[in-house]
Motif scaffolding. Structure first.
Motif, PDB file in Angstrom:
ATOM      1  N   VAL A 148       5.299   7.583   7.371  1.00  8.21           N
ATOM      2  CA  VAL A 148       4.207   6.856   7.649  1.00  8.21           C
ATOM      3  C   VAL A 148       3.794   7.342   9.258  1.00  8.21           C
ATOM      4  O   VAL A 148       4.759   7.235  10.244  1.00  8.21           O
TER       5      VAL A 148
ATOM      6  N   THR B 229       4.271  -0.694   3.159  1.00 12.53           N
ATOM      7  CA  THR B 229       3.796   0.594   2.850  1.00 12.53           C
ATOM      8  C   THR B 229       5.100   1.633   2.552  1.00 12.53           C
ATOM      9  O   THR B 229       6.208   1.358   3.283  1.00 12.53           O
TER      10      THR B 229
ATOM     11  N   LEU C  32      -3.795   2.750   2.150  1.00 18.84           N
ATOM     12  CA  LEU C  32      -3.924   2.121   3.552  1.00 18.84           C
ATOM     13  C   LEU C  32      -4.893   3.019   4.452  1.00 18.84           C
ATOM     14  O   LEU C  32      -5.952   2.224   5.211  1.00 18.84           O
TER      15      LEU C  32
ATOM     16  N   THR D 296       0.992  -1.303  -0.126  1.00 17.81           N
ATOM     17  CA  THR D 296      -0.084  -0.064   0.090  1.00 17.81           C
ATOM     18  C   THR D 296       0.847   1.412  -0.049  1.00 17.81           C
ATOM     19  O   THR D 296       2.209   1.181   0.149  1.00 17.81           O
ATOM     20  N   VAL D 297       0.258   2.310  -0.107  1.00 18.50           N
ATOM     21  CA  VAL D 297       0.752   3.562   0.269  1.00 18.50           C
ATOM     22  C   VAL D 297       0.085   4.404   1.285  1.00 18.50           C
ATOM     23  O   VAL D 297      -1.216   3.767   1.619  1.00 18.50           O
TER      24      VAL D 297
ATOM     25  N   GLN E  27       7.705  -0.983   6.460  1.00 18.38           N
ATOM     26  CA  GLN E  27       8.172   0.343   5.807  1.00 18.38           C
ATOM     27  C   GLN E  27       9.399   0.127   4.924  1.00 18.38           C
ATOM     28  O   GLN E  27      10.285  -0.512   5.016  1.00 18.38           O
TER      29      GLN E  27
END
Length: 491
Positions: free
Chosen positions: A269, A264, A242, A237-238, A286
């Motif tokens: 984040v 992600t 997300l 995801t990004v 990450q």
């Protein structure tokens, strides 16, 4: 291995009946995928005259044929040019004129856009014909394979050229990051026109002999349904996608037991996202990098002790990273500096732009422009993104590009674009404008002007008209003095 297409052939030899790709309810085995790549290579060579070094453009949502063309280009030593289908025709026109592809493939929804962007460019439907295929080709791991255009800090995008070996090294790091094997099943929902959607999990999975389920576009409900029905083990995801998953009605009750991790990246984040995912019993990995690094460079690794939520991890298995001063010297732990990267996963340079390449690569180190610190354990903490960069829904927006279009309007004398916080998109662009004497302009007229030349996500959400822009003695806009005016810009 002579080229990356050989990886698919080898996986087809080991497990011919295993599903390589799944799309819209149908499965494509490794044997069938290898045959489709061979047919695509023959089509490119025999029908379109593609030779080593030629560019092959694709304007399409995610589709199995996208990947067939990628590996066909690898076999031939040609270069795939993924085009962002969210861009407006004038933006695509610049890229196509700069890259000069021999042929462009488009799905029906984008045929008219392609025709408007490049009326003289040979175009073809995104279909791989039946028939015989090319089992071999002149492509090697040394050959460039991907030409991916990034938003330009000077108002024009730059084409990052990635070799086959860069994608190979990137895949090794993905395997290391995710503990990825042939037993994995990747759910691919991010666009293939970004190196993240293409190379963080998708191409590494195919190199490993795993299965990839492809969604044409991201939709939160469809992702949650696929997790429960198709049982993927990995999902990328990004933060924007997300957040959409977390906000979906089915998130809390969804059966996520098949997933080993969610990954992600693309922007810092927020710790709240980490907490929300781990609360469902899933690790949130990450990854940090750039188009120029293929993109994997720094990451947290599945199975390792979780670092602080603000950490994006350690330098990858095959990539060096440092926090450095303006001279490129490594800084002590805890001192903020620029992130520099070095490795065979890095790009070969910017297409037809030696000056831009020289400006960001010094002695093999790529200067990312991102500011970070490193803690005592060596983990990276990225604090600021590239200067003035706006990230909206996972898409990069460079203010200079929007400013360039704004200043084409005869009523606008000066323009500055900044990112404003947004609960849904993370950031949205806000335009600060100085009009010419006697001119009159509405916010709607400004948006319509920008929308005619740029993608909709780049259109300023809000417009602030002001008498002057604060500038330095050298004429540069002092953006930090505009930020307090964001309150004025709020709807």
């Amino acid at each position: 291995m002579s080229n990356l297409a050989a990886h698919i052939d080898r996986n087809a030899a080991f497990a011919p009946g295993k599903a390589a790709l799944r799309f819209e309810g149908a499965a494509i085995s490794y044997a069938a995928f290898a045959q489709e790549i061979a047919r695509a290579a023959r089509m490119l060579r025999a029908v379109h005259g593609v030779r080593p070094g030629d560019r092959v453009a694709v304007l399409a949502a995610n589709h199995p044929a996208y990947l067939s063309l990628l590996y066909a280009c690898a076999r031939l030593g040609a270069i795939l040019l993924p085009l962002n289908w969210r861009l407006a025709a004038p933006e695509l026109r610049y890229i196509l004129e700069h890259a000069e592809p021999r042929v462009a493939f488009a799905e029906p929804a984008f045929t008219e856009t392609l025709r408007e962007a490049a009326p003289g460019l040979p175009a073809a439907p995104l279909v791989i014909p039946d028939g015989e295929g090319d089992a071999e080709g002149p492509g090697t791991l040394e050959d460039p394979l991907l030409l991916v255009y990034t938003s330009g800090t000077t108002g024009r995008p730059k084409g990052a050229l990635l070799a086959q070996e860069a994608i190979l090294h990137n895949a090794v790091m993905s395997h290391h990051m995710h503990g990825m094997t042939a037993a994995d099943h990747v759910l691919a929902v991010l666009p293939f026109f970004h190196v993240g959607g293409l190379n963080i999990q998708t191409t590494p999975a195919l190199q490993a002999g795993a299965t990839v389920t492809i969604h044409a576009r991201f939709a939160a409900d469809a992702v949650l349904a696929a997790v429960q029905s198709d049982h993927p083990s990995l999902l990328l995801t990004v933060p924007a996608t997300l957040r959409a998953l977390l906000a979906a009605p089915g998130w809390h009750g969804a059966d996520l037991s098949s997933l080993r991790a969610i990954s992600t990246g693309s922007e810092p984040v927020h710790p709240a996202l980490v907490e929300a995912v781990t609360a469902r019993g899933l690790p949130l990995l990450q990854v940090y990098g750039a188009t120029e690094s293929c993109p994997i460079a720094i990451y947290t690794r599945l199975g390792d002790a979780a670092p602080a939520p603000t950490s994006t991890g350690l330098p990858g298995l095959l990539c060096e990273a440092r926090v450095a001063d303006d001279e490129g010297r490594e800084l002590p732990h805890g001192t903020a500096g620029e992130v520099l990267l070095r490795g065979r996963n890095l790009f070969r340079g910017y297409w037809r732009d030696e000056a831009a390449t020289a400006a960001c690569v010094t002695k093999g180190w790529y200067r990312t422009g991102d500011i970070a610190t490193r803690d005592a354990a060596g983990h990276f903490h990225v604090h600021d993104r590239r200067k003035n960069l706006i990230i909206s829904g996972g898409e990069n927006i460079y203010p200079a590009e929007v400013e360039r279009v704004l200043l084409e309007h005869p009523a606008i004398a000066e323009a500055a674009v900044l990112g404003a916080p947004d609960p849904k998109w993370q950031e949205v662009p806000v335009a600060f404008l100085v009009l010419r004497p006697g001119a009159c302009l509405t916010e709607d007229a400004v948006r319509d002007h920008v929308a005619a030349g740029l993608a909709r996500f780049k259109v300023p959400r809000r417009v602030v008209f002001t008498d002057a822009l604060p500038r330095t003695a050298l004429g540069k806009v002092r953006h930090f003095e505009l930020r307090p005016l964001m309150e004025t810009a709020r709807a």
